[in-house]
Design an enzyme around this catalytic site. Structure first.
Site, PDB file in Angstrom:
ATOM      1  N   ARG A  94      18.185   2.278   2.598  1.00  0.00           N
ATOM      2  CA  ARG A  94      16.846   2.613   1.903  1.00  0.00           C
ATOM      3  C   ARG A  94      16.467   3.797   2.233  1.00  0.00           C
ATOM      4  O   ARG A  94      15.872   4.344   1.207  1.00  0.00           O
ATOM      5  CB  ARG A  94      16.205   1.363   2.394  1.00  0.00           C
ATOM      6  CG  ARG A  94      16.580   0.079   1.647  1.00  0.00           C
ATOM      7  CD  ARG A  94      15.810  -1.096   2.334  1.00  0.00           C
ATOM      8  NE  ARG A  94      14.396  -1.086   2.242  1.00  0.00           N
ATOM      9  CZ  ARG A  94      13.431  -2.022   3.209  1.00  0.00           C
ATOM     10  NH1 ARG A  94      14.118  -2.481   3.930  1.00  0.00           N
ATOM     11  NH2 ARG A  94      12.087  -1.820   2.761  1.00  0.00           N
ATOM     12  N   ARG A 121       9.134   5.181  -8.314  1.00  0.00           N
ATOM     13  CA  ARG A 121      10.120   5.381  -7.197  1.00  0.00           C
ATOM     14  C   ARG A 121      11.289   6.453  -7.669  1.00  0.00           C
ATOM     15  O   ARG A 121      11.859   6.831  -6.948  1.00  0.00           O
ATOM     16  CB  ARG A 121      10.705   3.917  -6.922  1.00  0.00           C
ATOM     17  CG  ARG A 121      10.522   3.553  -5.499  1.00  0.00           C
ATOM     18  CD  ARG A 121      11.334   2.496  -5.360  1.00  0.00           C
ATOM     19  NE  ARG A 121      11.477   1.939  -3.912  1.00  0.00           N
ATOM     20  CZ  ARG A 121      10.456   0.991  -3.410  1.00  0.00           C
ATOM     21  NH1 ARG A 121       9.456   0.571  -4.023  1.00  0.00           N
ATOM     22  NH2 ARG A 121      10.758   0.456  -2.331  1.00  0.00           N
ATOM     23  N   ARG A 166       9.345  -5.848  11.686  1.00  0.00           N
ATOM     24  CA  ARG A 166       8.681  -6.646  10.547  1.00  0.00           C
ATOM     25  C   ARG A 166       9.035  -8.080  10.605  1.00  0.00           C
ATOM     26  O   ARG A 166      10.084  -8.524  10.528  1.00  0.00           O
ATOM     27  CB  ARG A 166       8.620  -6.063   9.259  1.00  0.00           C
ATOM     28  CG  ARG A 166       8.065  -6.603   8.458  1.00  0.00           C
ATOM     29  CD  ARG A 166       7.974  -5.843   7.103  1.00  0.00           C
ATOM     30  NE  ARG A 166       8.921  -5.225   6.233  1.00  0.00           N
ATOM     31  CZ  ARG A 166       9.257  -4.688   5.131  1.00  0.00           C
ATOM     32  NH1 ARG A 166       8.109  -4.081   4.861  1.00  0.00           N
ATOM     33  NH2 ARG A 166      10.338  -4.131   4.835  1.00  0.00           N
ATOM     34  N   ARG A 183      12.878 -10.096   6.344  1.00  0.00           N
ATOM     35  CA  ARG A 183      13.468  -9.629   5.125  1.00  0.00           C
ATOM     36  C   ARG A 183      14.948  -9.537   5.097  1.00  0.00           C
ATOM     37  O   ARG A 183      15.382  -8.540   5.915  1.00  0.00           O
ATOM     38  CB  ARG A 183      12.775  -8.659   4.464  1.00  0.00           C
ATOM     39  CG  ARG A 183      11.519  -9.031   3.413  1.00  0.00           C
ATOM     40  CD  ARG A 183      10.671  -7.977   3.106  1.00  0.00           C
ATOM     41  NE  ARG A 183      11.357  -6.646   2.429  1.00  0.00           N
ATOM     42  CZ  ARG A 183      10.614  -5.560   1.797  1.00  0.00           C
ATOM     43  NH1 ARG A 183       9.517  -5.683   1.916  1.00  0.00           N
ATOM     44  NH2 ARG A 183      11.233  -4.834   1.495  1.00  0.00           N
ATOM     45  N   LYS A 240       2.884   0.996   3.193  1.00  0.00           N
ATOM     46  CA  LYS A 240       2.166   1.189   1.783  1.00  0.00           C
ATOM     47  C   LYS A 240       1.594  -0.319   1.583  1.00  0.00           C
ATOM     48  O   LYS A 240       0.527  -0.335   0.907  1.00  0.00           O
ATOM     49  CB  LYS A 240       3.164   1.527   0.756  1.00  0.00           C
ATOM     50  CG  LYS A 240       4.047   2.795   0.954  1.00  0.00           C
ATOM     51  CD  LYS A 240       4.830   3.108  -0.251  1.00  0.00           C
ATOM     52  CE  LYS A 240       6.201   2.276  -0.365  1.00  0.00           C
ATOM     53  NZ  LYS A 240       6.967   2.040   0.761  1.00  0.00           N
TER      54      LYS A 240
HETATM   55  P1  AP5 Z   1       4.643  -2.276   5.288  1.00  0.00           P
HETATM   56  O1  AP5 Z   1       3.205  -2.445   4.936  1.00  0.00           O
HETATM   57  O2  AP5 Z   1       5.582  -3.588   5.157  1.00  0.00           O
HETATM   58  O3  AP5 Z   1       5.629  -1.057   4.624  1.00  0.00           O
HETATM   59  P2  AP5 Z   1       5.749  -0.800   3.124  1.00  0.00           P
HETATM   60  O4  AP5 Z   1       5.906   0.760   2.963  1.00  0.00           O
HETATM   61  O5  AP5 Z   1       5.254  -1.536   2.330  1.00  0.00           O
HETATM   62  O6  AP5 Z   1       7.453  -1.249   3.313  1.00  0.00           O
HETATM   63  P3  AP5 Z   1       8.604  -1.957   2.349  1.00  0.00           P
HETATM   64  O7  AP5 Z   1       9.763  -2.208   3.343  1.00  0.00           O
HETATM   65  O8  AP5 Z   1       7.946  -3.223   1.827  1.00  0.00           O
HETATM   66  O9  AP5 Z   1       8.562  -0.781   1.288  1.00  0.00           O
HETATM   67  P4  AP5 Z   1       9.797  -0.722   0.391  1.00  0.00           P
HETATM   68  O10 AP5 Z   1       9.354   0.455  -0.310  1.00  0.00           O
HETATM   69  O11 AP5 Z   1      11.047  -0.421   0.903  1.00  0.00           O
HETATM   70  O12 AP5 Z   1       9.964  -2.271  -0.090  1.00  0.00           O
HETATM   71  P5  AP5 Z   1       9.599  -2.896  -1.649  1.00  0.00           P
HETATM   72  O13 AP5 Z   1       9.249  -4.077  -1.313  1.00  0.00           O
HETATM   73  O14 AP5 Z   1       8.673  -1.881  -2.299  1.00  0.00           O
HETATM   74  O15 AP5 Z   1       4.873  -1.876   6.816  1.00  0.00           O
HETATM   75  C1  AP5 Z   1       6.499  -2.042   7.460  1.00  0.00           C
HETATM   76  C2  AP5 Z   1       6.029  -2.609   8.864  1.00  0.00           C
HETATM   77  O16 AP5 Z   1       5.431  -1.841   9.736  1.00  0.00           O
HETATM   78  C3  AP5 Z   1       5.334  -4.043   9.056  1.00  0.00           C
HETATM   79  O17 AP5 Z   1       5.885  -4.795   9.853  1.00  0.00           O
HETATM   80  C4  AP5 Z   1       3.755  -3.427   9.376  1.00  0.00           C
HETATM   81  O18 AP5 Z   1       3.111  -4.606   9.943  1.00  0.00           O
HETATM   82  C5  AP5 Z   1       4.170  -2.418  10.297  1.00  0.00           C
HETATM   83  N1  AP5 Z   1       3.103  -1.341  10.028  1.00  0.00           N
HETATM   84  C6  AP5 Z   1       2.391  -0.905   8.948  1.00  0.00           C
HETATM   85  N2  AP5 Z   1       1.484   0.197   9.256  1.00  0.00           N
HETATM   86  C7  AP5 Z   1       1.846   0.394  10.716  1.00  0.00           C
HETATM   87  C8  AP5 Z   1       1.173   1.234  11.382  1.00  0.00           C
HETATM   88  N3  AP5 Z   1       0.063   2.134  10.993  1.00  0.00           N
HETATM   89  N4  AP5 Z   1       1.541   1.330  12.619  1.00  0.00           N
HETATM   90  C9  AP5 Z   1       2.681   0.431  13.124  1.00  0.00           C
HETATM   91  N5  AP5 Z   1       3.320  -0.488  12.487  1.00  0.00           N
HETATM   92  C10 AP5 Z   1       2.989  -0.514  10.884  1.00  0.00           C
HETATM   93  O19 AP5 Z   1      10.856  -2.578  -2.216  1.00  0.00           O
HETATM   94  C11 AP5 Z   1      11.957  -3.527  -2.036  1.00  0.00           C
HETATM   95  C12 AP5 Z   1      13.208  -3.264  -2.728  1.00  0.00           C
HETATM   96  O20 AP5 Z   1      12.587  -3.623  -4.198  1.00  0.00           O
HETATM   97  C13 AP5 Z   1      13.739  -1.906  -3.119  1.00  0.00           C
HETATM   98  O21 AP5 Z   1      14.778  -1.711  -2.031  1.00  0.00           O
HETATM   99  C14 AP5 Z   1      14.221  -2.050  -4.525  1.00  0.00           C
HETATM  100  O22 AP5 Z   1      15.371  -2.859  -4.535  1.00  0.00           O
HETATM  101  C15 AP5 Z   1      13.205  -3.029  -5.162  1.00  0.00           C
HETATM  102  N6  AP5 Z   1      12.233  -2.141  -5.843  1.00  0.00           N
HETATM  103  C16 AP5 Z   1      10.862  -2.211  -5.524  1.00  0.00           C
HETATM  104  N7  AP5 Z   1      10.112  -1.355  -6.204  1.00  0.00           N
HETATM  105  C17 AP5 Z   1      11.072  -0.700  -7.275  1.00  0.00           C
HETATM  106  C18 AP5 Z   1      11.013   0.348  -7.933  1.00  0.00           C
HETATM  107  N8  AP5 Z   1       9.940   0.995  -8.509  1.00  0.00           N
HETATM  108  N9  AP5 Z   1      12.116   0.759  -8.656  1.00  0.00           N
HETATM  109  C19 AP5 Z   1      13.302   0.451  -8.350  1.00  0.00           C
HETATM  110  N10 AP5 Z   1      13.458  -0.802  -7.537  1.00  0.00           N
HETATM  111  C20 AP5 Z   1      12.413  -1.113  -6.810  1.00  0.00           C
END
Ligand code: AP5
Ligand code: ZN
Length: 210
Positions: free
Chosen positions: A167, A88, A123, A156, A13
């Site tokens: 997760r 979410r 990552r 991370r 994402k």
């Molecule tokens: P990346 O683009 O980083 O993936 P992502 O979907 O953004 O993953 P996140 O881990 O950031 O998502 P998340 O939803 O768990 O975390 P968030 O920060 O929102 O890609 C992942 C990896 O794959 C990278 O290394 C990239 O280079 C690689 N990649 C990408 N595309 C690729 C491809 N096509 N092919 C191969 N490799 C690829 O949330 C973290 C925490 O915050 C949550 O756990 C929660 O505690 C809190 N939080 C955030 N938002 C909320 C909410 N709305 N409600 C409650 N808690 C929340």
């Protein structure tokens, strides 16, 4: 364009939000990045969110809804935005409706749990600007350093194998029901998160057309 990117942790994402916001000239808003920044600055909200985030569970709805309400009221969001990581839960999606936000499209990036584990374990993120890299799929030009700002690349805290599994569980239980929520409104399009980042970008942009 008011766009939501939906998908499991690590589905790509954040990576796609970055590509698409350049294309559409609208801001990408990641609740994860906002919370991580608050944590780094040790604000009251950051400290409140810390334990949830590190355990891979969701930060309480009222906290993230407050973050989004504030962010969407800013001037740069008036012509559209990309939401990455919000909503979410169904409660968060209902809160967007209650704020009067009319979402145009929800793109669900589908990636298998097995591939998610591979992606998250490889990552690395820049500790200064937050840009994501991958040891195999998106390697930085200089090992261990960010291409954009030269910052140090780190793992991370929530990318440890046990936390990744927690997760994913949270995602399937609490976030996946949003697919039905938005499918019923006719807004959902699903793209398969391909090996090549650029292929997923192409599919995502296509999903915005019809
Ligand atoms: P990346 O683009 O980083 O993936 P992502 O979907 O953004 O993953 P996140 O881990 O950031 O998502 P998340 O939803 O768990 O975390 P968030 O920060 O929102 O890609 C992942 C990896 O794959 C990278 O290394 C990239 O280079 C690689 N990649 C990408 N595309 C690729 C491809 N096509 N092919 C191969 N490799 C690829 O949330 C973290 C925490 O915050 C949550 O756990 C929660 O505690 C809190 N939080 C955030 N938002 C909320 C909410 N709305 N409600 C409650 N808690 C929340
Ligand atoms: Zn950087």
């Amino acid at each position: 364009m008011k766009l939501i990117l939906l998908g499991a942790p690590g589905a790509g994402k954040g990576t796609q939000a970055e590509m698409i916001c350049d294309h559409l000239h609208i801001p990408a808003i990641s609740t994860g990045n906002i919370i991580r920044e608050a944590l780094k600055n040790e604000t009251e909200m950051g400290l409140k969110a810390k334990s949830y985030m590190e355990a891979g569970t969701l930060v309480p709805d009222d906290v993230v809804i407050g973050i989004i309400r504030e962010r969407l009221s800013q001037d740069d969001c008036q012509n559209g935005f990309i939401l990455d990581g919000f909503p979410r839960t169904v409660v968060q999606a209902q809160a967007l409706d209650e704020m009067g936000v009319e979402i145009d499209r929800v793109v669900n990036i589908e990636v298998s749990d097995e591939d998610i584990e591979k992606r998250l374990s490889g990552r690395r993120v820049c500790e200064s600007c937050g840009t994501s890299y991958h040891l195999l799929y998106k390697a930085p030009k200089n090992e261990g350093l960010c291409d954009k700002c030269g910052g140090k690349l780190i793992i991370r805290k929530d990318d440890q194998p046990e936390t990744i599994r927690d997760r994913l569980k949270v995602y399937h239980e609490q976030t996946e029901p949003l697919k039905d929520f938005y499918a019923q409104k006719g807004k959902l399009r699903t793209v398969i998160g391909q090996e090549e980042v650029a292929d997923t970008t192409r599919l995502t942009l296509k999903a915005l057309e019809d």
